[in-house]
Enzyme design. Structure first.
Site, short mmCIF file in Angstrom:
data_model
loop_
_atom_site.label_atom_id
_atom_site.label_comp_id
_atom_site.label_asym_id
_atom_site.label_seq_id
_atom_site.Cartn_x
_atom_site.Cartn_y
_atom_site.Cartn_z
N LYS A 56 6.11 4.02 1.44
CA LYS A 56 5.23 5.41 1.73
C LYS A 56 5.28 6.26 0.29
O LYS A 56 5.71 6.08 -0.66
CB LYS A 56 5.72 5.95 2.83
CG LYS A 56 5.83 5.19 4.21
CD LYS A 56 4.66 5.01 4.68
CE LYS A 56 4.70 3.76 5.87
NZ LYS A 56 5.49 4.05 7.07
C1 LIG Z 1 5.53 3.59 8.60
C2 LIG Z 1 4.91 3.74 9.73
C3 LIG Z 1 5.63 4.36 10.86
C4 LIG Z 1 6.94 4.45 11.13
O1 LIG Z 1 7.79 4.95 10.07
P1 LIG Z 1 9.28 4.44 9.82
O2 LIG Z 1 9.80 5.64 8.94
O3 LIG Z 1 9.10 2.97 9.26
O4 LIG Z 1 9.96 4.31 11.13
C5 LIG Z 1 4.76 4.56 12.18
N1 LIG Z 1 3.27 4.52 11.96
C6 LIG Z 1 2.59 4.06 10.93
C7 LIG Z 1 1.16 3.83 10.79
C8 LIG Z 1 3.41 3.75 9.74
O5 LIG Z 1 3.04 3.15 8.76
#
Ligand SMILES: *Cc1c(COP(=O)(O)O)cnc(C)c1O
Length: 394
Positions: free
Chosen positions: A194
């Site tokens: 991210k």
């Molecule tokens: C990464 C992600 C999540 C969850 O995040 P985590 O930190 O991995 O638990 C939820 N929704 C979307 C669309 C994501 O890309």
């Protein structure tokens, strides 16, 4: 052809010496968790996204769960979410006992379609979780209008909880995602692919004091420690009260220090992601059977992902073959996402193939190619030429 240059994954972190120093300094300090770095990270992030409160969580999924809990979701409630997303968007309300109701997406951008939302929203709907897919803000104004209209027709409150895991730094109608103009809460994730990372981590941004308060309790066992806020008079300094069924979903001080250090480079990260996207747009403009996913107006894309649509039938190869050929040229790819309603878990709950034709058709064409700030212009050119080679092979 064998590649000698490094393999390019579809996404990865960028850690510098300042990030490392920030974590090391916490390791030498008195608090590894529940210390001062948590507040410092939360307020730095609140400033960036323009929200009154940020509540940090152990990961984005836990954060979304916390948001659903704070929204008071429970059995009998329905929560609408697009099917073209990561499973967590549907699982979070499900953890609270609410029922996820899937909806179809915009054919061009892959974000929640306001028309599809209008078709499934009903008297049991208590929340809507739009997803800013790939970093492209969903059409929040249109979604909010559908929600306000349903509130008028059916009564009660319907919360908009943005899944902004892809959209830190994106703007919609000139305002940062997370500023709360349309959504009651917005979730960010700090997984290494991210925009900024804490290893694992997540947060909710909100302007609502009550929601923020409940989420702070929820992430730490539901325990109230402040003697001014306990229900009963405090008999002494050890006293605390459990007032709700919380979890341990805290983010550590090591992680918050890393997050705050990363946050300083967010603008540079975004600028680089947008430059890479512009370069890809140019390089793919004339490649047959390949086109980038569509964009919506009124927003600034954060490009968590760069998603291509490929006409595999015209190319004469399956997606698996194309992915394998690209990997052999050193180019990593991924598919975001298998529509959530098609997972066995949700099919057992009655969802089936054909329920969401737009998302299902899009899914057949999607391929995410490398997108992260440390990609060089040469890397980007190399990715594009690998795609040309593989697609041209037929
Ligand atoms: C990464 C992600 C999540 C969850 O995040 P985590 O930190 O991995 O638990 C939820 N929704 C979307 C669309 C994501 O890309």
């Amino acid at each position: 052809m064998k590649h000698e240059r490094p393999f390019l994954p579809y996404g990865r972190q960028d850690i510098d010496e300042d990030d490392i120093a920030a974590v090391v300094s916490v390791l030498r300090s008195n608090f590894l968790t529940q210390g001062p770095e948590v507040d410092a990270f939360e307020s730095a992030l609140a400033t960036v996204v323009g929200a009154k409160h940020v509540v940090a969580f152990a990961n984005g999924t836990a954060a979304l769960y916390g948001a659903c809990f704070a929204a008071g979701l429970g059995p009998g409630d329905e929560v609408v979410t697009p099917t073209l997303t990561f499973a967590a968007s549907a699982n979070a309300p499900r953890y609270c006992g609410a029922r996820p109701v899937f909806a179809d997406v915009e054919p061009s951008a892959g974000t929640l379609s306001p028309e599809a939302l209008a078709r499934v929203i009903g008297p049991k709907t208590r929340a809507v979780i739009p997803v800013h897919y790939a970093g492209q803000p969903a059409d929040l104004a249109a979604i909010a209008e559908v929600v306000r209209d349903a509130e008028r027709r059916f009564g009660g409150t319907i919360r908009i909880i943005e899944d902004a895991a892809h959209a830190l730094g994106a703007t919609y109608r000139g305002e940062p995602i997370g500023s709360g103009r349309f959504g009651a809460m917005a979730m960010f994730s700090f997984h290494p692919v991210k925009h900024i990372t804490t290893g694992e981590g997540g947060a909710i941004a909100t302007n609502d004091d009550g929601l923020a308060d409940t989420m702070r309790l929820f992430r730490s066992h539901g325990l109230v420690k402040d003697p001014r806020r306990t229900e009963r008079p405090s008999p002494g300094p050890w006293y605390m009260e459990q007032v709700l069924l919380g979890q341990n979903f805290r983010l550590t001080d090591m992680q918050c220090a890393l997050g705050r250090s990363q946050l300083r480079r967010l603008s540079a990260f975004l600028e680089r992601r947008r430059a890479i996207a512009a370069q890809y747009d140019r390089l793919f403009a004339d490649v047959p059977h390949v086109r980038p996913l569509g964009r919506l107006p009124e927003s600034e894309h954060a490009f968590h992902l760069y998603v291509l649509r490929l006409d595999f039938a015209a190319i004469g190869a399956t997606r698996a073959e194309v992915m394998k050929a690209l990997a052999e040229l050193g180019v990593g790819t991924q598919v975001h996402y298998i529509p959530v309603h098609r997972h066995p878990f949700y099919e057992r709950e009655g969802w089936k193939a054909g329920d969401f034709p737009v998302a299902e058709a899009l899914y057949e064409e999607l391929l995410s190619i490398p997108m992260y700030p440390t990609l060089t212009d040469d890397d980007v050119a190399r990715v594009a030429s690998a795609v040309r080679t593989v697609v041209g092979r037929g």
